[in-house]
Design a protein around this motif. Structure first.
Motif, PDB file in Angstrom:
ATOM      1  N   LEU A 140       1.252  -0.947   0.035  1.00 14.69           N
ATOM      2  CA  LEU A 140       0.002   0.219  -0.132  1.00 14.69           C
ATOM      3  C   LEU A 140       0.763   1.302   0.227  1.00 14.69           C
ATOM      4  CD1 LEU A 140      -3.125  -0.760   2.541  1.00 14.69           C
ATOM      5  CD2 LEU A 140      -3.092  -0.527  -0.128  1.00 14.69           C
ATOM      6  N   PRO A 141       1.762   1.158   0.638  1.00 14.08           N
ATOM      7  CA  PRO A 141       2.961   2.592   0.577  1.00 14.08           C
ATOM      8  C   PRO A 141       3.793   3.220  -0.454  1.00 14.08           C
ATOM      9  CG  PRO A 141       3.144   1.161   2.279  1.00 14.08           C
ATOM     10  CD  PRO A 141       2.291   0.463   1.332  1.00 14.08           C
ATOM     11  N   LEU A 142       3.432   1.737  -1.687  1.00 14.37           N
ATOM     12  CA  LEU A 142       3.959   2.092  -3.427  1.00 14.37           C
ATOM     13  C   LEU A 142       3.502   2.802  -3.505  1.00 14.37           C
ATOM     14  CD1 LEU A 142       5.131  -1.593  -3.418  1.00 14.37           C
ATOM     15  CD2 LEU A 142       7.135   0.618  -2.336  1.00 14.37           C
ATOM     16  N   PRO A 143       3.769   3.834  -4.551  1.00 11.69           N
ATOM     17  CA  PRO A 143       3.431   4.818  -5.581  1.00 11.69           C
ATOM     18  C   PRO A 143       1.959   4.157  -6.074  1.00 11.69           C
ATOM     19  CG  PRO A 143       5.113   5.037  -5.617  1.00 11.69           C
ATOM     20  CD  PRO A 143       5.415   3.575  -4.523  1.00 11.69           C
ATOM     21  N   LEU A 144       2.683   3.048  -7.159  1.00 12.99           N
ATOM     22  CA  LEU A 144       1.646   2.445  -8.530  1.00 12.99           C
ATOM     23  C   LEU A 144       0.513   1.462  -7.260  1.00 12.99           C
ATOM     24  CD1 LEU A 144       4.289   0.392 -10.037  1.00 12.99           C
ATOM     25  CD2 LEU A 144       2.417   2.005 -11.051  1.00 12.99           C
ATOM     26  N   THR A 145       0.535   1.275  -6.685  1.00 14.12           N
ATOM     27  CA  THR A 145      -0.142   0.511  -5.288  1.00 14.12           C
ATOM     28  C   THR A 145      -1.516   1.754  -5.061  1.00 14.12           C
ATOM     29  OG1 THR A 145       1.131  -1.389  -4.995  1.00 14.12           O
ATOM     30  CG2 THR A 145      -1.404  -1.053  -3.423  1.00 14.12           C
ATOM     31  N   GLY A 146      -0.829   2.364  -4.520  1.00 19.09           N
ATOM     32  CA  GLY A 146      -1.549   3.929  -3.856  1.00 19.09           C
ATOM     33  C   GLY A 146      -2.565   4.184  -5.241  1.00 19.09           C
ATOM     34  N   GLU A 147      -1.675   4.394  -6.586  1.00 19.20           N
ATOM     35  CA  GLU A 147      -2.543   5.181  -7.583  1.00 19.20           C
ATOM     36  C   GLU A 147      -3.395   4.127  -8.542  1.00 19.20           C
ATOM     37  OE1 GLU A 147      -3.189   5.831 -11.985  1.00 19.20           O
ATOM     38  OE2 GLU A 147      -1.778   3.636 -10.757  1.00 19.20           O
ATOM     39  N   PHE A 148      -2.963   2.999  -8.183  1.00 14.27           N
ATOM     40  CA  PHE A 148      -4.447   2.067  -8.717  1.00 14.27           C
ATOM     41  C   PHE A 148      -5.703   2.474  -7.701  1.00 14.27           C
ATOM     42  CE2 PHE A 148      -6.693  -2.305  -8.235  1.00 14.27           C
ATOM     43  CZ  PHE A 148      -6.773  -2.528  -9.624  1.00 14.27           C
ATOM     44  N   TRP A 149      -5.294   1.920  -6.534  1.00 12.59           N
ATOM     45  CA  TRP A 149      -6.471   2.310  -5.214  1.00 12.59           C
ATOM     46  C   TRP A 149      -7.204   3.294  -6.204  1.00 12.59           C
ATOM     47  CZ3 TRP A 149      -9.702  -0.426  -2.905  1.00 12.59           C
ATOM     48  CH2 TRP A 149     -10.175   0.503  -2.094  1.00 12.59           C
ATOM     49  N   GLU A 150      -6.868   4.447  -5.345  1.00 12.70           N
ATOM     50  CA  GLU A 150      -7.396   5.759  -6.042  1.00 12.70           C
ATOM     51  C   GLU A 150      -7.932   5.887  -7.733  1.00 12.70           C
ATOM     52  OE1 GLU A 150      -8.186   8.123  -4.346  1.00 12.70           O
ATOM     53  OE2 GLU A 150      -6.789   7.085  -3.246  1.00 12.70           O
ATOM     54  N   ARG A 151      -7.736   4.484  -8.396  1.00 11.93           N
ATOM     55  CA  ARG A 151      -8.884   4.877  -9.271  1.00 11.93           C
ATOM     56  C   ARG A 151      -9.501   4.023  -9.560  1.00 11.93           C
ATOM     57  NH1 ARG A 151      -5.663   2.346 -13.828  1.00 11.93           N
ATOM     58  NH2 ARG A 151      -3.517   2.459 -12.838  1.00 11.93           N
ATOM     59  N   SER A 152      -9.813   2.900  -8.753  1.00 16.33           N
ATOM     60  CA  SER A 152     -10.412   1.799  -8.559  1.00 16.33           C
ATOM     61  C   SER A 152     -11.418   1.195  -7.278  1.00 16.33           C
ATOM     62  CB  SER A 152     -10.238   0.488  -8.923  1.00 16.33           C
ATOM     63  OG  SER A 152      -9.070   0.105  -7.519  1.00 16.33           O
ATOM     64  N   ARG A 153     -11.089   1.963  -6.190  1.00 16.22           N
ATOM     65  CA  ARG A 153     -11.542   1.915  -5.399  1.00 16.22           C
ATOM     66  C   ARG A 153     -13.261   1.924  -5.854  1.00 16.22           C
ATOM     67  NH1 ARG A 153     -13.517   6.232  -1.501  1.00 16.22           N
ATOM     68  NH2 ARG A 153     -11.597   5.435   0.379  1.00 16.22           N
ATOM     69  N   ALA A 154     -13.844   2.575  -5.745  1.00 14.53           N
ATOM     70  CA  ALA A 154     -15.341   2.699  -6.109  1.00 14.53           C
ATOM     71  C   ALA A 154     -16.012   1.282  -6.649  1.00 14.53           C
ATOM     72  CB  ALA A 154     -15.891   3.622  -7.325  1.00 14.53           C
ATOM     73  N   ASN A 155     -14.885   0.148  -6.708  1.00 19.68           N
ATOM     74  CA  ASN A 155     -14.838  -1.208  -6.834  1.00 19.68           C
ATOM     75  C   ASN A 155     -15.435  -2.107  -5.644  1.00 19.68           C
ATOM     76  OD1 ASN A 155     -15.440  -0.737 -10.749  1.00 19.68           O
ATOM     77  ND2 ASN A 155     -13.108  -0.806 -10.479  1.00 19.68           N
ATOM     78  N   PHE A 156     -15.222  -1.345  -4.952  1.00 18.07           N
ATOM     79  CA  PHE A 156     -15.391  -1.884  -4.064  1.00 18.07           C
ATOM     80  C   PHE A 156     -16.269  -1.876  -3.253  1.00 18.07           C
ATOM     81  CE2 PHE A 156     -10.817  -2.791  -5.592  1.00 18.07           C
ATOM     82  CZ  PHE A 156     -10.970  -3.777  -5.549  1.00 18.07           C
ATOM     83  N   VAL A 157     -16.834  -2.089  -2.061  1.00 20.41           N
ATOM     84  CA  VAL A 157     -18.332  -2.249  -0.946  1.00 20.41           C
ATOM     85  C   VAL A 157     -17.292  -0.576  -0.368  1.00 20.41           C
ATOM     86  CG1 VAL A 157     -18.991  -4.494  -1.629  1.00 20.41           C
ATOM     87  CG2 VAL A 157     -17.263  -3.590   0.513  1.00 20.41           C
ATOM     88  N   PRO A 158     -18.653  -0.283   0.574  1.00 26.54           N
ATOM     89  CA  PRO A 158     -17.720   1.360   1.751  1.00 26.54           C
ATOM     90  C   PRO A 158     -17.186   0.826   2.326  1.00 26.54           C
ATOM     91  CG  PRO A 158     -19.849   2.053   0.480  1.00 26.54           C
ATOM     92  CD  PRO A 158     -19.327   0.617   0.018  1.00 26.54           C
ATOM     93  N   SER A 159     -17.432  -0.031   3.074  1.00 18.64           N
ATOM     94  CA  SER A 159     -17.016  -0.727   4.368  1.00 18.64           C
ATOM     95  C   SER A 159     -14.963  -1.039   3.519  1.00 18.64           C
ATOM     96  CB  SER A 159     -17.628  -2.193   5.405  1.00 18.64           C
ATOM     97  OG  SER A 159     -17.714  -3.255   3.819  1.00 18.64           O
ATOM     98  N   TYR A 160     -14.863  -2.354   2.723  1.00 20.01           N
ATOM     99  CA  TYR A 160     -13.635  -2.245   3.063  1.00 20.01           C
ATOM    100  C   TYR A 160     -13.380  -1.125   2.354  1.00 20.01           C
ATOM    101  CZ  TYR A 160     -10.071  -4.353   0.146  1.00 20.01           C
ATOM    102  OH  TYR A 160      -9.023  -4.911  -0.646  1.00 20.01           O
ATOM    103  N   GLN A 161     -13.735  -0.404   1.383  1.00 19.39           N
ATOM    104  CA  GLN A 161     -13.036   1.120   0.636  1.00 19.39           C
ATOM    105  C   GLN A 161     -12.123   1.924   2.572  1.00 19.39           C
ATOM    106  OE1 GLN A 161     -15.298   3.677  -1.179  1.00 19.39           O
ATOM    107  NE2 GLN A 161     -15.726   2.266  -2.678  1.00 19.39           N
ATOM    108  N   ALA A 162     -13.121   1.750   3.702  1.00 14.98           N
ATOM    109  CA  ALA A 162     -12.795   2.375   5.108  1.00 14.98           C
ATOM    110  C   ALA A 162     -11.600   1.784   5.278  1.00 14.98           C
ATOM    111  CB  ALA A 162     -13.630   2.397   5.343  1.00 14.98           C
ATOM    112  N   TYR A 163     -11.877   0.407   5.366  1.00 11.03           N
ATOM    113  CA  TYR A 163     -11.067  -0.363   5.917  1.00 11.03           C
ATOM    114  C   TYR A 163      -8.947  -0.207   5.202  1.00 11.03           C
ATOM    115  CZ  TYR A 163      -8.486  -4.783   7.339  1.00 11.03           C
ATOM    116  OH  TYR A 163      -7.505  -5.286   8.666  1.00 11.03           O
ATOM    117  N   VAL A 164      -9.514  -0.181   3.915  1.00 12.56           N
ATOM    118  CA  VAL A 164      -8.058  -0.187   3.095  1.00 12.56           C
ATOM    119  C   VAL A 164      -7.588   1.436   3.624  1.00 12.56           C
ATOM    120  CG1 VAL A 164      -7.143   0.655   0.689  1.00 12.56           C
ATOM    121  CG2 VAL A 164      -8.509  -1.882   1.391  1.00 12.56           C
TER     122      VAL A 164
END
Length: 178
Positions: A140-164
């Protein structure tokens, strides 16, 4: 004599009634004991089934991790890409490499999503959740991972988004990794 006879019949009837009532009470007690035994066995069976489901759920998660790690063991090109996860998103210009990163991160986040769902359903303990999340939380601290998360987080349920997001916040604050 008829009076005595009637009295004997009444005494026998009373004794018979007492015996029948005693047998009935004993039958109820025995039935309750058997019901108690059945309930206890059903509870034990339910507990064993729950444990088996928990073990199976965790084993499935471990198998997913193994499959993800297998990629790096068997594909030299992929191993080289994984070794360079610290790259900035802008430095990944090859569309094939970008697709590989995206698919890999999607698998990691989906794996984490499943682990989190199993935790929410009571199938995993928090300790097992942290263990199953290790392949993702370590990246998660790596730039590529964080960038992917920002682009794709909407594909996951809100509770998981909050956890990540909470894991990212812990990492960014310098707190010990979850």
């Amino acid at each position: 004599e008829p009076l005595e006879r009637n009295q004997r019949i009444m005494d026998r009837a009373q004794k018979l009634k007492l015996v029948i009532e005693s047998v009935s009470v004993l039958a109820v007690v025995v039935s309750l004991v058997f019901v108690g035994i059945e309930v206890r066995q059903a509870s034990q069976e339910t507990a064993l089934n729950t444990k088996a489901a928990q073990v199976s759920a965790y084993q499935d998660l471990i198998t997913q991790i193994t499959d993800l790690n297998y990629l790096a063991l068997t594909d030299q090109e992929w191993a080289a890409l994984q070794a360079d996860f610290g790259r900035s998103p802008e430095s990944v210009t090859d569309p094939v490499d970008r697709t590989k990163y995206d698919m890999y991160f999607f698998l990691l986040f989906r794996h984490g999503d499943m682990a989190f769902h199993q935790f929410e359903q009571g199938m995993l303990t928090e300790e097992r959740l942290r263990s199953a999340m290790a392949p993702l939380s370590g990246r998660l601290p790596l730039p590529l991972t964080g960038e992917f998360w920002e682009r794709s987080r909407a594909n996951f349920v809100p509770s998981y988004q909050a956890y990540v997001d909470s894991i990212i916040a812990q990492v960014e604050s310098g707190a010990e990794r979850p």
